[in-house]
Design a protein around this motif. Structure first.
Motif, PDB file in Angstrom:
ATOM      1  N   THR A 451     -12.273  13.774 -35.779  1.00 61.09           N
ATOM      2  CA  THR A 451     -13.166  14.793 -35.226  1.00 61.09           C
ATOM      3  C   THR A 451     -13.462  15.879 -36.259  1.00 61.09           C
ATOM      4  N   HIS A 452     -12.498  16.164 -37.146  1.00 61.20           N
ATOM      5  CA  HIS A 452     -12.762  17.102 -38.241  1.00 61.20           C
ATOM      6  C   HIS A 452     -13.884  16.568 -39.128  1.00 61.20           C
ATOM      7  N   ALA A 454     -16.215  14.375 -38.227  1.00 62.96           N
ATOM      8  CA  ALA A 454     -17.462  14.328 -37.462  1.00 62.96           C
ATOM      9  C   ALA A 454     -18.138  15.691 -37.388  1.00 62.96           C
ATOM     10  N   LYS A 455     -17.337  16.760 -37.324  1.00 64.18           N
ATOM     11  CA  LYS A 455     -17.911  18.110 -37.271  1.00 64.18           C
ATOM     12  C   LYS A 455     -18.682  18.445 -38.536  1.00 64.18           C
ATOM     13  N   ARG A 462     -24.425  14.108 -30.627  1.00 68.98           N
ATOM     14  CA  ARG A 462     -23.240  13.290 -30.911  1.00 68.98           C
ATOM     15  C   ARG A 462     -22.834  12.501 -29.671  1.00 68.98           C
ATOM     16  N   VAL A 464     -19.508   9.902 -28.531  1.00 70.44           N
ATOM     17  CA  VAL A 464     -18.197   9.355 -28.892  1.00 70.44           C
ATOM     18  C   VAL A 464     -17.872   8.214 -27.938  1.00 70.44           C
ATOM     19  N   SER A 483      -9.165  16.183 -28.225  1.00 72.64           N
ATOM     20  CA  SER A 483      -9.798  16.244 -29.548  1.00 72.64           C
ATOM     21  C   SER A 483     -11.266  15.862 -29.460  1.00 72.64           C
ATOM     22  N   ARG A 486     -13.387  18.644 -27.868  1.00 75.13           N
ATOM     23  CA  ARG A 486     -13.667  19.795 -28.736  1.00 75.13           C
ATOM     24  C   ARG A 486     -14.919  19.591 -29.587  1.00 75.13           C
ATOM     25  N   LEU A 487     -15.346  18.331 -29.744  1.00 71.00           N
ATOM     26  CA  LEU A 487     -16.599  18.061 -30.454  1.00 71.00           C
ATOM     27  C   LEU A 487     -17.823  18.453 -29.632  1.00 71.00           C
ATOM     28  N   PRO A 489     -19.460  16.576 -27.354  1.00 72.29           N
ATOM     29  CA  PRO A 489     -20.460  15.511 -27.496  1.00 72.29           C
ATOM     30  C   PRO A 489     -21.462  15.523 -26.346  1.00 72.29           C
TER      31      PRO A 489
END
Length: 570
Positions: A451-452, A454-455, A462, A464, A483, A486-487, A489
């Protein structure tokens, strides 16, 4: 090599240990048993008494019983010669039966048991195998056997024979037999990627790497077999192939705990990190137990070997300080001010770190800037921080193998995080203007790293897609789902992984994920479910528009998904 198990309500597993392991340096056998706390000490004492009596009766008085207790049970074992491990396992289960009989006040026919065990040992005993093993050890070369074949030397310097047709050691041309360099890589995350990156460096040095991993066994570009070969069987398959010039061994938790190491000596070891995963298996109750299990690889390190450790992992740091190892240490860190790294370098030690965007190798106060992190394709301009860590560990191994700096740079800059060099790990595809990121994240640490990444990838929207296997606890699955949430999506596709339920019920894990997504504030209308990763990918592509980023987390169906994407649109 698993023996018949007595009293199945108490015995969880009975197995042979074919290499250095969590319990002892040599081959042997172990019995995992469940024990009620009130009777544990008494039952273990009775087993010690019975197993020692049987060991004495068959002439193995020098093999002392070993006990490793854990919450709700114990592992009971002893060392045994490599040619009679089946018989040793039978002796162990017989001693357990005798202990239970004594506990219950029942008769146990010791004389009949000793006769049976003696006959089994005589049938299994292979003096020719032991003579060949002793001859190899006297000459300082490796020896192993996999049941059917025995091998002396490694890779290009190896020779193998059928176990039933072994030569007289005095007739072997020992001048042609030698070991090739080997390394072992273990940890929770990054094992396969690190092995593959190092293989690229080996190729850059003009040598042929052999590697065993969770994906396959491979020598050069030739795949010997596919499947999870991260245990000793895969290592030995690769190391008896005479094309192998450097052996790269991925050592996963399961094979290590079930069978031990595939090799009793190695030149360098990398432990990438250790985080909680698959606890409550094989008596591993906590992360400290798991760290101790991972450190079993150090049992195989040569006296002049190098142990490469992650200084950013507090558990590894603590274990290394409380269980010092005589090997040369090489710490690595993404923080140049890491106190463990700085102290180690101040004392003249080795280290790898990043500073101002550069990858640095250091010995004492000597610093060598190798290359810019952004020049390493698999770091994706520094966004893939997990691959920066993997590259640092690999540099530590490469320097332990005395690779030239130009070789290291060439290998790192030519390794690409695509389906060819690193299948299923951080593969970024452009499918008709849609960016598709495919990864194998399978634990909390892996999800956080993904996810880091992807950010830091540009995206209009986005999506997932993910599921999980049944061996994870609901708490672990919820942490991975958090996790993802937090993106923020715009779309989530939950997949079922029916082939890996591992005790959970169909639909159970997708529902846990679904409920956690809702708890994290993901709207109901953006959540979909699919029967597997391929159907989920089709749902994702139907939704996607140019400029979107699809993050597809695949434990299974990867090949089918790649085939679908590469031929899209149909």
């Amino acid at each position: 090599m698993d023996a018949a198990q007595p009293t199945p309500q108490l015995v969880k597993d009975s197995r042979c240990l074919t290499g250095p392991n969590l319990f002892f340096q040599q081959t042997g056998t172990v019995l995992d048993v469940s024990l009620p706390e009130v009777a544990a000490e008494q039952v273990i004492a009775l087993w010690r008494e019975q197993v020692q009596d049987l060991l004495d009766a068959v002439g193995w008085s020098e093999s002392a019983p070993h006990v490793r207790g854990y919450d709700g049970g114990a592992s009971l074992g002893f060392t045994a010669p490599t040619d009679v491990l089946y018989a040793a396992t039978e002796l162990n289960t017989t001693a357990w039966q005798a202990a239970l009989a004594q506990l219950d006040g029942k008769e146990f026919d010791r004389e009949a048991a000793v006769v049976k065990l003696t006959e089994r040992l005589a049938k299994e005993h292979n003096p020719e195998l032991l003579r060949l093993k002793d001859a190899a050890e006297r000459r300082g070369v490796s020896f192993f056997h996999d049941g059917d074949r025995a091998t002396v030397g490694l890779g290009r310097g190896s020779q193998s024979w059928e176990v039933k047709q072994l030569p007289d050691p005095e007739q072997v041309d020992w001048s042609a037999i030698h070991d090739v360099p080997t390394v072992m890589v273990t940890g929770t995350n990054g094992k396969s990627s690190s092995i593959r990156i190092l293989a690229q460096l080996v190729k850059s040095a003009g040598l042929i790497p052999g590697l065993n991993s969770t994906e396959n066994v491979q020598v050069g570009e030739v795949v010997l077999d596919t499947g999870d070969y991260s245990g000793p069987g895969g290592a030995r398959m690769m190391l008896k192939d005479q094309r192998t010039e450097i052996g790269l061994l991925e050592v996963a938790r399961g094979g290590l705990l079930r069978r031990g190491l595939g090799l009793s000596r190695t030149n360098a070891v990398l432990i990438t990190n250790v985080t909680p995963e698959h606890l409550r298996e094989y008596g591993i109750d906590c992360v400290e137990d798991l760290i101790a299990a991972k450190f079993v690889v150090t049992r195989a390190l040569e006296e002049d070997g190098v142990l490469v450790l992650n200084a950013d992992d507090a558990g590894l740091v603590e274990h290394a300080h409380t269980h010092p190892h005589p090997a040369t240490l090489c710490w690595f860190s993404q923080n140049p001010d890491n106190p463990v790294l700085r102290e180690h370098l101040a004392q003249g030690g080795r280290g790898c770190f990043t500073n101002n965007g550069q990858l640095i190798y250091a010995v004492g106060d000597q610093r060598q800037a190798l290359l810019a992190v952004n020049d390493i394709p698999c770091t994706m301009q520094g966004a893939a921080i997990h691959n920066i860590s993997n590259c640092l560990g690999v540099v530590g191994l490469a320097k332990a193998l005395n690779f030239k700096t130009d070789t290291v740079i060439q290998g790192l800059t030519s390794f690409r995080s695509d389906a060819s060099d690193n299948p299923g790990r951080g593969n970024l595809l452009d499918v008709g203007g849609v960016q598709v990121l495919i990864d194998y994240a399978h634990n909390v640490h892996g999800f956080e790293a993904l996810t880091h990444l992807a950010k830091h990838l540009s995206a209009k929207r986005r999506l997932v897609m993910f599921g999980q296997v049944g061996s994870h606890t609901h708490a672990e699955i919820c942490a991975m789902t958090e996790s993802v949430a937090r993106l923020k999506p715009e779309r989530v596709v939950i997949t079922e992984i029916l082939g890996h339920l591992r005790g959970s019920q169909p639909g159970e894990i997708p529902e846990v994920i679904h409920q956690e997504l809702r708890r994290q504030g993901i709207p109901e209308q953006v959540i979909s479910k699919s029967i597997d990763g391929l159907e989920g990918t089709k749902i994702a592509m139907q939704w996607a528009e140019s400029g979107d980023l699809l993050i597809l987390i695949l434990v299974t169906k990867r090949e089918a998904v790649m085939e679908f994407l590469l031929s899209y649109p149909p």
